[in-house]
Design a protein around this motif. Structure first.
Motif, PDB file in Angstrom:
ATOM      1  N   LEU A  27       0.830  -1.210   0.000  1.00 56.87           N
ATOM      2  CA  LEU A  27       0.000   0.000   0.000  1.00 56.87           C
ATOM      3  C   LEU A  27       0.860   1.254   0.000  1.00 56.87           C
ATOM      4  O   LEU A  27       0.602   2.202  -0.748  1.00 56.87           O
ATOM      5  N   ILE A  28       1.878   1.280   0.850  1.00 55.12           N
ATOM      6  CA  ILE A  28       2.780   2.439   0.911  1.00 55.12           C
ATOM      7  C   ILE A  28       3.447   2.658  -0.446  1.00 55.12           C
ATOM      8  O   ILE A  28       3.527   3.792  -0.944  1.00 55.12           O
ATOM      9  N   SER A  29       3.907   1.582  -1.063  1.00 58.58           N
ATOM     10  CA  SER A  29       4.582   1.681  -2.362  1.00 58.58           C
ATOM     11  C   SER A  29       3.653   2.253  -3.433  1.00 58.58           C
ATOM     12  O   SER A  29       4.046   3.124  -4.213  1.00 58.58           O
ATOM     13  N   ILE A  30       2.410   1.771  -3.469  1.00 56.24           N
ATOM     14  CA  ILE A  30       1.444   2.262  -4.458  1.00 56.24           C
ATOM     15  C   ILE A  30       1.162   3.743  -4.241  1.00 56.24           C
ATOM     16  O   ILE A  30       1.162   4.540  -5.182  1.00 56.24           O
ATOM     17  N   ILE A  31       0.913   4.121  -2.998  1.00 57.83           N
ATOM     18  CA  ILE A  31       0.599   5.522  -2.691  1.00 57.83           C
ATOM     19  C   ILE A  31       1.767   6.435  -3.059  1.00 57.83           C
ATOM     20  O   ILE A  31       1.591   7.474  -3.693  1.00 57.83           O
ATOM     21  N   GLU A  32       2.974   6.045  -2.681  1.00 62.15           N
ATOM     22  CA  GLU A  32       4.146   6.892  -2.945  1.00 62.15           C
ATOM     23  C   GLU A  32       4.427   7.014  -4.436  1.00 62.15           C
ATOM     24  O   GLU A  32       4.796   8.092  -4.916  1.00 62.15           O
ATOM     25  N   SER A  33       4.231   5.942  -5.191  1.00 60.55           N
ATOM     26  CA  SER A  33       4.513   6.005  -6.627  1.00 60.55           C
ATOM     27  C   SER A  33       3.518   6.912  -7.347  1.00 60.55           C
ATOM     28  O   SER A  33       3.884   7.628  -8.276  1.00 60.55           O
ATOM     29  N   ILE A 150      -1.713   2.774   8.582  1.00 61.08           N
ATOM     30  CA  ILE A 150      -0.482   2.369   7.901  1.00 61.08           C
ATOM     31  C   ILE A 150       0.713   2.484   8.853  1.00 61.08           C
ATOM     32  O   ILE A 150       1.738   1.841   8.651  1.00 61.08           O
ATOM     33  N   ASP A 151       0.579   3.319   9.867  1.00 60.05           N
ATOM     34  CA  ASP A 151       1.603   3.461  10.913  1.00 60.05           C
ATOM     35  C   ASP A 151       0.977   3.169  12.273  1.00 60.05           C
ATOM     36  O   ASP A 151      -0.233   3.328  12.458  1.00 60.05           O
ATOM     37  N   GLY A 192      -1.211  -1.708  10.673  1.00 63.95           N
ATOM     38  CA  GLY A 192      -1.934  -2.819  10.074  1.00 63.95           C
ATOM     39  C   GLY A 192      -3.271  -3.099  10.719  1.00 63.95           C
ATOM     40  O   GLY A 192      -3.990  -4.017  10.310  1.00 63.95           O
ATOM     41  N   GLY A 193      -3.646  -2.291  11.703  1.00 64.79           N
ATOM     42  CA  GLY A 193      -4.951  -2.429  12.351  1.00 64.79           C
ATOM     43  C   GLY A 193      -5.950  -1.430  11.787  1.00 64.79           C
ATOM     44  O   GLY A 193      -5.598  -0.553  10.993  1.00 64.79           O
ATOM     45  N   ILE A 194      -7.200  -1.566  12.199  1.00 66.27           N
ATOM     46  CA  ILE A 194      -8.237  -0.640  11.755  1.00 66.27           C
ATOM     47  C   ILE A 194      -9.049  -0.154  12.951  1.00 66.27           C
ATOM     48  O   ILE A 194      -9.071  -0.784  14.009  1.00 66.27           O
ATOM     49  N   MET A 195      -9.704   0.966  12.730  1.00 64.09           N
ATOM     50  CA  MET A 195     -10.718   1.455  13.662  1.00 64.09           C
ATOM     51  C   MET A 195     -12.010   1.605  12.874  1.00 64.09           C
ATOM     52  O   MET A 195     -12.023   2.175  11.783  1.00 64.09           O
ATOM     53  N   ILE A 196     -13.086   1.062  13.408  1.00 67.87           N
ATOM     54  CA  ILE A 196     -14.419   1.243  12.822  1.00 67.87           C
ATOM     55  C   ILE A 196     -15.165   2.228  13.707  1.00 67.87           C
ATOM     56  O   ILE A 196     -15.125   2.119  14.942  1.00 67.87           O
ATOM     57  N   MET A 197     -15.850   3.190  13.106  1.00 66.39           N
ATOM     58  CA  MET A 197     -16.578   4.161  13.924  1.00 66.39           C
ATOM     59  C   MET A 197     -17.861   4.613  13.223  1.00 66.39           C
ATOM     60  O   MET A 197     -17.989   4.527  11.993  1.00 66.39           O
ATOM     61  N   LYS A 198     -18.794   5.080  14.018  1.00 66.78           N
ATOM     62  CA  LYS A 198     -20.051   5.624  13.516  1.00 66.78           C
ATOM     63  C   LYS A 198     -19.888   7.124  13.279  1.00 66.78           C
ATOM     64  O   LYS A 198     -19.190   7.811  14.030  1.00 66.78           O
ATOM     65  N   PRO A 199     -20.543   7.673  12.255  1.00 67.76           N
ATOM     66  CA  PRO A 199     -20.352   9.094  11.920  1.00 67.76           C
ATOM     67  C   PRO A 199     -20.698  10.061  13.059  1.00 67.76           C
ATOM     68  O   PRO A 199     -20.055  11.108  13.191  1.00 67.76           O
ATOM     69  N   ARG A 214       2.110   9.642  11.011  1.00 73.06           N
ATOM     70  CA  ARG A 214       0.826   8.936  11.116  1.00 73.06           C
ATOM     71  C   ARG A 214       0.126   8.987   9.761  1.00 73.06           C
ATOM     72  O   ARG A 214      -0.272  10.043   9.304  1.00 73.06           O
ATOM     73  N   ARG A 215      -0.036   7.821   9.130  1.00 74.07           N
ATOM     74  CA  ARG A 215      -0.743   7.716   7.850  1.00 74.07           C
ATOM     75  C   ARG A 215      -1.984   6.844   8.028  1.00 74.07           C
ATOM     76  O   ARG A 215      -1.896   5.748   8.575  1.00 74.07           O
ATOM     77  N   VAL A 216      -3.109   7.369   7.548  1.00 70.88           N
ATOM     78  CA  VAL A 216      -4.393   6.685   7.725  1.00 70.88           C
ATOM     79  C   VAL A 216      -5.187   6.782   6.428  1.00 70.88           C
ATOM     80  O   VAL A 216      -5.229   7.841   5.788  1.00 70.88           O
ATOM     81  N   ILE A 217      -5.834   5.683   6.052  1.00 76.24           N
ATOM     82  CA  ILE A 217      -6.803   5.696   4.947  1.00 76.24           C
ATOM     83  C   ILE A 217      -8.194   5.629   5.575  1.00 76.24           C
ATOM     84  O   ILE A 217      -8.533   4.673   6.272  1.00 76.24           O
ATOM     85  N   HIS A 218      -8.983   6.670   5.334  1.00 71.62           N
ATOM     86  CA  HIS A 218     -10.312   6.836   5.931  1.00 71.62           C
ATOM     87  C   HIS A 218     -11.346   6.542   4.840  1.00 71.62           C
ATOM     88  O   HIS A 218     -11.366   7.212   3.801  1.00 71.62           O
TER      89      HIS A 218
END
Length: 238
Positions: A27-33, A150-151, A192-199, A214-218
């Motif tokens: 994922l990091i490689s794809i994003i950076e490229s 990601i971090d 490599g973990g996730i957080m699930i949350m309600k809006p 700190r890198r996060v995909i939301h």
């Protein structure tokens, strides 16, 4: 992997080990490229304190194959069921010395494809040729967000703070919250973990103090059709 009871009662859940090291590095490689070649796009926002990519899943669709690995697919299906689709996504990269912080708020708006006068759709805004609107509460109640880490995220590099169960109070102003009687949780998540949350869960984040990135995909999800020909502007089926 059943976490839906905690999500419904507390408004969030943290699940570690959703991605292995190889998947995260890919994922990091794809994003950076991709970001090397698209730094001037309007969906890319860069400052000293934050780099962000709006409409991430459309800007970097190559990442979806790795984001929706068997673990994540199983988590979505076992906790929420079928027929969910992406409605919005953002990539956040908070640098090591970032002073960027976010005050307590609820996620009250959705991204839509046009502006239409519809009852109970309020507070319209336009940003970068995209419309946002606050829909009725019952739409927000049924949606959910997944944040992919990601971090490693701790209290020292801007982990989200939440007010437990605040989503159950409906749409309200933060100044009307009685903090003395509320429980606050700092949501530390492993790489490599996730957080699930309600809006409607009140959430915030602090400045970075430990010189760690700190890198996060939301990613936001729904299974609901909008009324009167209105549609989700970033809608992508899984």
């Amino acid at each position: 992997m059943k976490h839906i009871n905690k999500i419904n009662s507390e408004g969030f859940a943290i699940i570690d080990h959703v991605y292995n090291e190889t998947e995260i590095e890919k994922l990091i490689s794809i994003i950076e490229s991709v970001t090397k070649n698209k730094a001037e796009k309007t969906t890319f926002r860069k400052s000293e304190d934050l780099f962000a990519i709006r409409q991430f899943h459309k800007e970097i669709p190559e990442a979806l194959e790795y984001i929706f690995n068997p673990n994540l697919k199983n988590i979505i299906k076992s906790n929420f069921g079928e027929n969910y689709f992406i409605t919005k996504s953002i990539y956040f990269d908070k640098p090591e010395k970032s002073n960027w912080f976010v005050a307590y708020h609820q996620d009250l708006t959705i991204s839509v494809d046009k502006k239409i006068d519809i009852e109970n759709f309020e507070n319209w805004t336009t940003k970068q040729n995209q419309f946002a609107v606050q829909p009725p509460k019952d739409i927000l109640d049924k949606n959910f967000t997944i944040r992919i880490h990601i971090d490693k995220t701790t209290k020292d590099n801007g982990a989200l703070k939440v007010i437990n169960s605040s989503h159950s109070k409906g749409i309200c102003r933060i100044e009307n919250m009685d903090f003395k009687n509320e429980k606050e949780t700092i949501c530390e998540v492993e790489k490599g973990g996730i957080m699930i949350m309600k809006p409607l869960l009140f959430h915030a984040s602090n400045k970075t103090t430990n010189n760690e990135r700190r890198r996060v995909i939301h990613i936001e999800f729904s299974n609901q059709e909008l009324p009167n020909g209105l549609d989700w502007s970033e809608r992508t089926n899984l």
